[in-house]
Design a protein around this motif. Structure first.
Motif, PDB file in Angstrom:
ATOM      1  N   GLU A   1       9.377  19.823  -6.144  1.00  0.00           N
ATOM      2  CA  GLU A   1       8.000  20.000  -6.620  1.00  0.00           C
ATOM      3  C   GLU A   1       7.497  18.722  -7.290  1.00  0.00           C
TER       4      GLU A   1
ATOM      5  N   LYS B   1       6.182  15.928  -5.085  1.00  0.00           N
ATOM      6  CA  LYS B   1       4.859  16.109  -4.485  1.00  0.00           C
ATOM      7  C   LYS B   1       3.776  15.346  -5.250  1.00  0.00           C
TER       8      LYS B   1
ATOM      9  N   THR C   1      11.419  22.052   3.424  1.00  0.00           N
ATOM     10  CA  THR C   1      10.417  21.764   2.391  1.00  0.00           C
ATOM     11  C   THR C   1      10.013  20.290   2.428  1.00  0.00           C
TER      12      THR C   1
ATOM     13  N   HIS D   1       6.142  18.984   3.576  1.00  0.00           N
ATOM     14  CA  HIS D   1       5.259  18.289   2.633  1.00  0.00           C
ATOM     15  C   HIS D   1       5.360  16.761   2.755  1.00  0.00           C
TER      16      HIS D   1
ATOM     17  N   LEU E   1       7.684  14.610   2.007  1.00  0.00           N
ATOM     18  CA  LEU E   1       8.091  14.040   0.721  1.00  0.00           C
ATOM     19  C   LEU E   1       8.942  12.798   0.927  1.00  0.00           C
TER      20      LEU E   1
END
Length: 392
Positions: free
Chosen positions: A233, A236, A261, A265, A267
């Motif tokens: 998280e 991000k 994930t 996103h 990342l």
């Protein structure tokens, strides 16, 4: 007069070849010319150990659903222990303990604890000589009853746990003072000697810090309770100069979920394969800061002093943690890390954003200065002290 070699019996339920703490104990003892035998799962003989007494295979009926239900629902706890574990221990090792052949009997696992009630094996003379318990973690007082099997099994494991305070154990050790305090309070026993999970000293230098590309690292178990979701998280929203590497072991399905994930996103996160235990420090040395953001969801996380903390010292990394009591004490003492003020993702982001070339270089230098002190060579002294042994 001929020198009489001391002999130790090391008892462990986990596969010894994959347990760094037990492997260090064996190395420490052998380094002081002790002869070492082990008891544990079959097929895990450690090089240098004289005899490994492998546990027998449990009877087939004990592994069936009906057999398990019968054992856990109807048998007295002492008979449960006899059926499930005690009968799997080779008779030869029982005879040798009873005969007083071991100068040190070292329990490394709470599953074996009720064995000390067997007076044919642990005779008054053996008990008087001294039995040591190294308890690796805080064993919860009540096993969660979150399945039908646990509903029936929980009282048995609660019973096993009571033996942690058994007076037949003359000395005890554990990994952190917070865990020792819990056991002292509950069982009224003497404080446990602290033997930290520090790996051997490795001759390394801190890697240089690139101010335009700061390398964050998490290495270890692929587990949501180890702060990995919070780290993802954070990635991000963190500035572009921050990059994260995950070196994960454990359940592949969990690792795959993290990969999804990251891909979803886009990342700045890469996945790197793990290295053998003996090569971890060299493997992670190129990174800048190890992140250990362990929410205190249980007592072991609350008082965690994880292996990776000490591996980060040997790798000459900076360290970033949440407000974990035991880790905060270590990082504060050596001034080699940063502390998030709380357990929200925003707290983690704020702590990471403060990192720069100057602060990271200073922290990595301080890890370098402390690496010899925070090593297995130093913890070895505490290990021998814990049971009254000598390092001379």
């Amino acid at each position: 007069m001929a020198h009489s070699t001391q002999r130790a019996l090391v008892i462990v339920m986990s596969p010894i070849t994959r347990d760094p703490r037990v492997l260090r104990q064996v190395d420490w003892l052998r380094g002081k010319d002790w002869e070492v035998d082990t008891v544990g799962p079959a097929g895990h003989h450690v090089p240098g150990v004289d005899i490994h007494y492998g546990l027998s295979e449990p009877a087939q009926w004990t592994r069936s659903k009906i057999g398990s239900m019968f054992i856990y629902a109807l048998l007295p706890h002492a008979l449960k222990f006899s059926v499930l574990l005690e009968r799997l221990i080779p008779q030869e090792v029982c005879d040798r303990i009873a005969a007083g052949e071991y100068d040190l009997v070292l329990f490394n696992d709470h599953h074996f604890l009720p064995w000390v009630r067997n007076r044919k094996v642990f005779t008054p003379a053996v008990v008087e000589r001294g039995i040591h318990l190294d308890i690796h973690e805080y064993v919860r007082p009540r096993v969660p009853r979150d399945s039908l099997w646990r509903v029936f099994a929980a009282p048995y494991y609660d019973w096993i746990r009571t033996y942690i305070g058994d007076r037949r154990f003359s000395t005890r050790s554990t990994v952190a003072s917070g865990i020792s305090d819990l056991y002292v309070s509950e069982f009224g026993i003497e404080p446990l000697t602290i033997v930290r999970n520090a790996p051997p000293y490795v001759e390394l230098s801190p890697s240089p810090v690139d101010p335009e590309r700061i390398e964050l690292l998490y290495h270890g178990a692929a587990s949501d309770v180890r702060g990995i979701p919070e780290l993802l998280e954070a990635m991000k929203v963190l500035p572009e100069r921050f990059h994260l590497t995950l070196i994960l072991v454990g359940e592949q399905a969990r690792i795959d979920s993290y990969v999804r994930t990251v891909e979803q996103h886009q990342l700045r996160v890469q996945f790197v394969d793990p290295a053998p235990v003996a090569e971890i420090a060299q493997h992670i040395n190129p990174y800048d800061i190890e992140v250990m953001f362990y929410r205190p969801l249980n007592r072991n996380l609350e008082f965690a002093l994880p292996n990776k903390l000490f591996e980060a010292f040997q790798a000459r990394l900076a360290i970033l943690i949440g407000p974990s009591a035991m880790m905060t004490s270590v990082v504060s003492e050596y001034d080699n890390g940063a502390l998030a003020s709380g357990w929200e993702v925003s707290d983690l982001v704020a702590a990471i954003e403060q990192l720069d070339h100057e602060s990271l270089s200073r922290m990595k230098h301080n890890s370098d200065r402390a690496a010899r002190e925070i090593s297995a060579e130093t913890e070895r002294e505490a290990f021998f002290r814990s049971f009254g042994g000598t390092t001379a």
